[in-house]
Scaffold this active site. Sequence first.
Site, PDB file in Angstrom:
ATOM      1  N   ARG A  66      -7.134  -7.878  -9.403  1.00  0.00           N
ATOM      2  CA  ARG A  66      -7.806  -9.160  -9.655  1.00  0.00           C
ATOM      3  C   ARG A  66      -9.292  -8.896  -9.836  1.00  0.00           C
ATOM      4  NH1 ARG A  66     -10.321  -9.166  -4.671  1.00  0.00           N
ATOM      5  NH2 ARG A  66      -9.031  -8.450  -2.956  1.00  0.00           N
ATOM      6  N   LYS A 104       0.813  -1.220   0.000  1.00  0.00           N
ATOM      7  CA  LYS A 104       0.000   0.000   0.000  1.00  0.00           C
ATOM      8  C   LYS A 104       0.847   1.271   0.000  1.00  0.00           C
ATOM      9  CE  LYS A 104      -3.662  -2.161   2.756  1.00  0.00           C
ATOM     10  NZ  LYS A 104      -4.749  -2.522   1.838  1.00  0.00           N
ATOM     11  N   HIS A 155     -14.095  -3.997   8.738  1.00  0.00           N
ATOM     12  CA  HIS A 155     -13.417  -3.702   7.465  1.00  0.00           C
ATOM     13  C   HIS A 155     -13.634  -4.767   6.401  1.00  0.00           C
ATOM     14  CE1 HIS A 155     -11.632  -0.515   9.736  1.00  0.00           C
ATOM     15  NE2 HIS A 155     -10.954  -1.347  10.501  1.00  0.00           N
ATOM     16  N   GLU A 190      -2.571   6.840   8.232  1.00  0.00           N
ATOM     17  CA  GLU A 190      -3.477   7.644   7.414  1.00  0.00           C
ATOM     18  C   GLU A 190      -4.416   8.438   8.294  1.00  0.00           C
ATOM     19  OE1 GLU A 190      -5.804   5.255   4.714  1.00  0.00           O
ATOM     20  OE2 GLU A 190      -4.123   5.081   3.315  1.00  0.00           O
TER      21      GLU A 190
HETATM   22  P1  ADP Z   1     -11.242  -6.696  -0.551  1.00  0.00           P
HETATM   23  O1  ADP Z   1     -11.970  -6.697   0.759  1.00  0.00           O
HETATM   24  O2  ADP Z   1      -9.773  -6.405  -0.402  1.00  0.00           O
HETATM   25  O3  ADP Z   1     -11.874  -5.872  -1.581  1.00  0.00           O
HETATM   26  P2  ADP Z   1     -12.658  -8.964  -1.598  1.00  0.00           P
HETATM   27  O4  ADP Z   1     -13.854  -8.411  -0.955  1.00  0.00           O
HETATM   28  O5  ADP Z   1     -12.610  -9.039  -3.082  1.00  0.00           O
HETATM   29  O6  ADP Z   1     -11.354  -8.199  -1.092  1.00  0.00           O
HETATM   30  O7  ADP Z   1     -12.387 -10.431  -0.998  1.00  0.00           O
HETATM   31  C1  ADP Z   1     -11.269 -11.216  -1.348  1.00  0.00           C
HETATM   32  C2  ADP Z   1     -11.034 -12.200  -0.221  1.00  0.00           C
HETATM   33  O8  ADP Z   1     -11.866 -13.368  -0.360  1.00  0.00           O
HETATM   34  C3  ADP Z   1      -9.676 -12.794  -0.175  1.00  0.00           C
HETATM   35  O9  ADP Z   1      -8.747 -11.923   0.410  1.00  0.00           O
HETATM   36  C4  ADP Z   1      -9.887 -14.044   0.663  1.00  0.00           C
HETATM   37  O10 ADP Z   1      -9.852 -13.787   2.047  1.00  0.00           O
HETATM   38  C5  ADP Z   1     -11.281 -14.472   0.314  1.00  0.00           C
HETATM   39  N1  ADP Z   1     -11.265 -15.668  -0.579  1.00  0.00           N
HETATM   40  C6  ADP Z   1     -10.243 -16.185  -1.259  1.00  0.00           C
HETATM   41  N2  ADP Z   1     -10.565 -17.242  -1.992  1.00  0.00           N
HETATM   42  C7  ADP Z   1     -11.853 -17.457  -1.774  1.00  0.00           C
HETATM   43  C8  ADP Z   1     -12.794 -18.421  -2.278  1.00  0.00           C
HETATM   44  N3  ADP Z   1     -12.461 -19.339  -3.161  1.00  0.00           N
HETATM   45  N4  ADP Z   1     -14.068 -18.353  -1.854  1.00  0.00           N
HETATM   46  C9  ADP Z   1     -14.425 -17.391  -0.990  1.00  0.00           C
HETATM   47  N5  ADP Z   1     -13.578 -16.462  -0.498  1.00  0.00           N
HETATM   48  C10 ADP Z   1     -12.302 -16.471  -0.871  1.00  0.00           C
HETATM   49  P1  ADP Z   2      -7.746  -4.013   2.871  1.00  0.00           P
HETATM   50  O1  ADP Z   2      -6.545  -4.272   2.031  1.00  0.00           O
HETATM   51  O2  ADP Z   2      -7.713  -4.747   4.151  1.00  0.00           O
HETATM   52  O3  ADP Z   2      -9.005  -4.160   2.077  1.00  0.00           O
HETATM   53  P2  ADP Z   2      -8.179  -1.122   2.729  1.00  0.00           P
HETATM   54  O4  ADP Z   2      -7.077  -0.117   2.696  1.00  0.00           O
HETATM   55  O5  ADP Z   2      -8.871  -1.385   1.445  1.00  0.00           O
HETATM   56  O6  ADP Z   2      -7.591  -2.472   3.327  1.00  0.00           O
HETATM   57  O7  ADP Z   2      -9.231  -0.674   3.836  1.00  0.00           O
HETATM   58  C1  ADP Z   2     -10.278  -1.518   4.234  1.00  0.00           C
HETATM   59  C2  ADP Z   2     -11.429  -0.700   4.805  1.00  0.00           C
HETATM   60  O8  ADP Z   2     -11.009   0.111   5.918  1.00  0.00           O
HETATM   61  C3  ADP Z   2     -12.027   0.285   3.841  1.00  0.00           C
HETATM   62  O9  ADP Z   2     -12.984  -0.321   3.014  1.00  0.00           O
HETATM   63  C4  ADP Z   2     -12.633   1.324   4.767  1.00  0.00           C
HETATM   64  O10 ADP Z   2     -13.859   0.866   5.293  1.00  0.00           O
HETATM   65  C5  ADP Z   2     -11.660   1.383   5.910  1.00  0.00           C
HETATM   66  N1  ADP Z   2     -10.660   2.456   5.717  1.00  0.00           N
HETATM   67  C6  ADP Z   2      -9.489   2.341   5.075  1.00  0.00           C
HETATM   68  N2  ADP Z   2      -8.815   3.503   5.064  1.00  0.00           N
HETATM   69  C7  ADP Z   2      -9.563   4.399   5.734  1.00  0.00           C
HETATM   70  C8  ADP Z   2      -9.388   5.780   6.106  1.00  0.00           C
HETATM   71  N3  ADP Z   2      -8.291   6.471   5.800  1.00  0.00           N
HETATM   72  N4  ADP Z   2     -10.376   6.381   6.808  1.00  0.00           N
HETATM   73  C9  ADP Z   2     -11.475   5.686   7.170  1.00  0.00           C
HETATM   74  N5  ADP Z   2     -11.691   4.396   6.873  1.00  0.00           N
HETATM   75  C10 ADP Z   2     -10.747   3.742   6.159  1.00  0.00           C
END
Ligand code: ADP
Ligand code: ADP
Length: 644
Positions: A296, A116, A234, A200
């Site tokens: 992805r 990140k 989150h 952040e």
């Molecule tokens: P993000 O919250 O970062 O946007 P997504 O909501 O797209 O990510 O969720 C991706 C996550 O789903 C992966 O990080 C993992 O924890 C989970 N995952 C991985 N493979 C599978 C699977 N085959 N079926 C359901 N969940 C999965």
């Molecule tokens: P991950 O890789 O675990 O998905 P993200 O950086 O996408 O991490 O953050 C996950 C969630 O955390 C976001 O969808 C949001 O709800 C919250 N979040 C992240 N950054 C901030 C921020 N700077 N202020 C408030 N909420 C945040």
Amino acid sequence: MINKLLIANRGEIACRIARSAREMGIATLAIASAADEEALHVRSCDEVVHLGGHNPAESYLRRDAIIAAALEHGADAVHPGYGFLSEDPEFAQAVQEAGLLWVGPPAEAIRAMGLKDAAKALMQKVGVPIVPGYHGEAQSLQVLQQAATEIGYPVLIKAVAGGGGKGMRRVDRPEEFAAHLASAQSEAQGAFGNARVLIEKFIANPRHIEIQIFGDGQTAVHLYERDCSLQRRHQKVIEEAPAPHMPHAVRNEMGQAAVRAAEAIGYVSAGTVEFIVDGSASLREDSFYFMEMNTRLQVEHPVTEEILGIDLVAWQLQVAAGGVLPLTQDQIQAQGHSIEARLYAEDSDQGFLPSIGQLHHLKFGPGLRVEAGVTQGGQVTPYYDPMIAKLIATGPDRASALQRLLRGLQLTQIAGLKTNRDFLVALLQHQDFVAGRFDTGLIARDMEALTRAPAPAAEDWARAALCAMGLLDTGRDRQCNVGFTLFTPLRQSVALRHKDQLQTLQVSLRPGGRAVVDVAGETVELGLGDLPQRAAVLAAGKAYLFGAQTFVFDVIDPLERTATVHSDGAITAPMPGLVKQVFVHAGQEVAAGDPIVVLEAMKMQHTLCADHAGRVENLSATQDQQVEAGMALAVIQAEREEAG
Ligand code: ADP
Ligand code: ADP
Ligand code: MG
């Protein structure tokens, strides 16, 4: 052209990819762990390679074995789905070096967005707004704490290698900083093998709005946004497209920023640029900030497909085979509204712990697009994500999509496992969500109300009693007004337990298919053929009532009850198992029928009850104790002996 595709994933996403491949005339090759030998994704593909093992490390993460399987079985492309190996640049590279097509972005693009801090630095360079904060090299407590002070509290500590909300801590006050930092670092080290963090500004009333993008290496387009602000810890729970109250101008700004991000790294395939948006006022062109890019296909991609009428997996397969983007930016027009809910096997009463076991009964409500990785009779195992299905509803506008999703969920029935269905039903009716005015804090703020489970009413107990007698099982493929046979006794007592409330109900059957049930002195009359207000299913010793709320009753088998109580009043374990609950304390007076202990064996709970009144003595059962068959758990000393 792709002739045969290896799908390096499992569950619903593997099934989803297989569906598009099949429609395009591409043969499919599944991989399966030992736990998934008969899983739906295996049955959805033409061929399977069994990798053995249970945990991901022994199966779905075996890079070399997966590439070898592709080569051996004549596959010419690999789709990683999401999770597992999808964001592993080494795997992407190894696939290509083996002469196979990689259905995803180039390894370099994955790397550029993998951490990140580096991603934020890159975005800043190409003019994409980022959340104010610190993403430097130095990681000492002093430097980080100083950065937090300059940014201004509240701040968010984030693992640079983070994902799935892990390694993330919100800090509200300076004196709490050091402790939160230490716990974020150790969680990040454990989960990602990398303890580095960034700091952040915590955006007030944050909304999570992300832009779907798609590139072919030359150009990129944006495919509208998704609002994923309904999150628990989150993690996304409900996602929708388009975002409620999104002004056209803001969408354009965000879309262009996302395209700049994608083009800066020569992006190929589907990707998502996640933004955090200040939701304290209406959305403005200068109130969104880049958070991260997921290189992805995303879990929630179906809502985008629904409003655009496109198949993102098909696009991925075409572009991986060397094709150009199927549509230009001008040709991409959205219509209507789509909402997705993630249905999980989890126990909302116990902090949403995964609920493991067999899906004895599984029926989805009408009007939904269902993306499931399991079918009735299938298992949710402890080895992978406990998602049962994604349920997607679409309509001409948000209100109609919402109504369809709510109705579909209310008519969804699952027996055998605990699920978050009732929680989702409550969430979809939350007034702020309905109004489209919400931020990522909604669930946490109202958790109490969203998970509050009302107690069953007398009528529910009565229905459950009839269901327990096999007279009201609407889950089976037969008429529900079965009436009763010659062998059904006209009066019967049925013992049921709901949570820790145990009741013995008297059921009398009357001519004309009517039943009169005595529920703790209250009389409920029901017609067996009445259209049920609540669907009823009898599965694995439990009676399930489905409706706006799910009620689950343990059916206490009278034979089992007496079999476990000996003439000397000793209650013994009928089988080896785990003591789940002890209802009594030593010396307590109990009445006949009172529950003494709940024993869990073979994933089923058995309530052992007193068969006569008396005092509890020699109580040896304790909660969470593992017991052997025949072991005495307590003795019920009858009153009269004591008197004599
Ligand atoms: P993000 O919250 O970062 O946007 P997504 O909501 O797209 O990510 O969720 C991706 C996550 O789903 C992966 O990080 C993992 O924890 C989970 N995952 C991985 N493979 C599978 C699977 N085959 N079926 C359901 N969940 C999965
Ligand atoms: P991950 O890789 O675990 O998905 P993200 O950086 O996408 O991490 O953050 C996950 C969630 O955390 C976001 O969808 C949001 O709800 C919250 N979040 C992240 N950054 C901030 C921020 N700077 N202020 C408030 N909420 C945040
Ligand atoms: Mg994220």
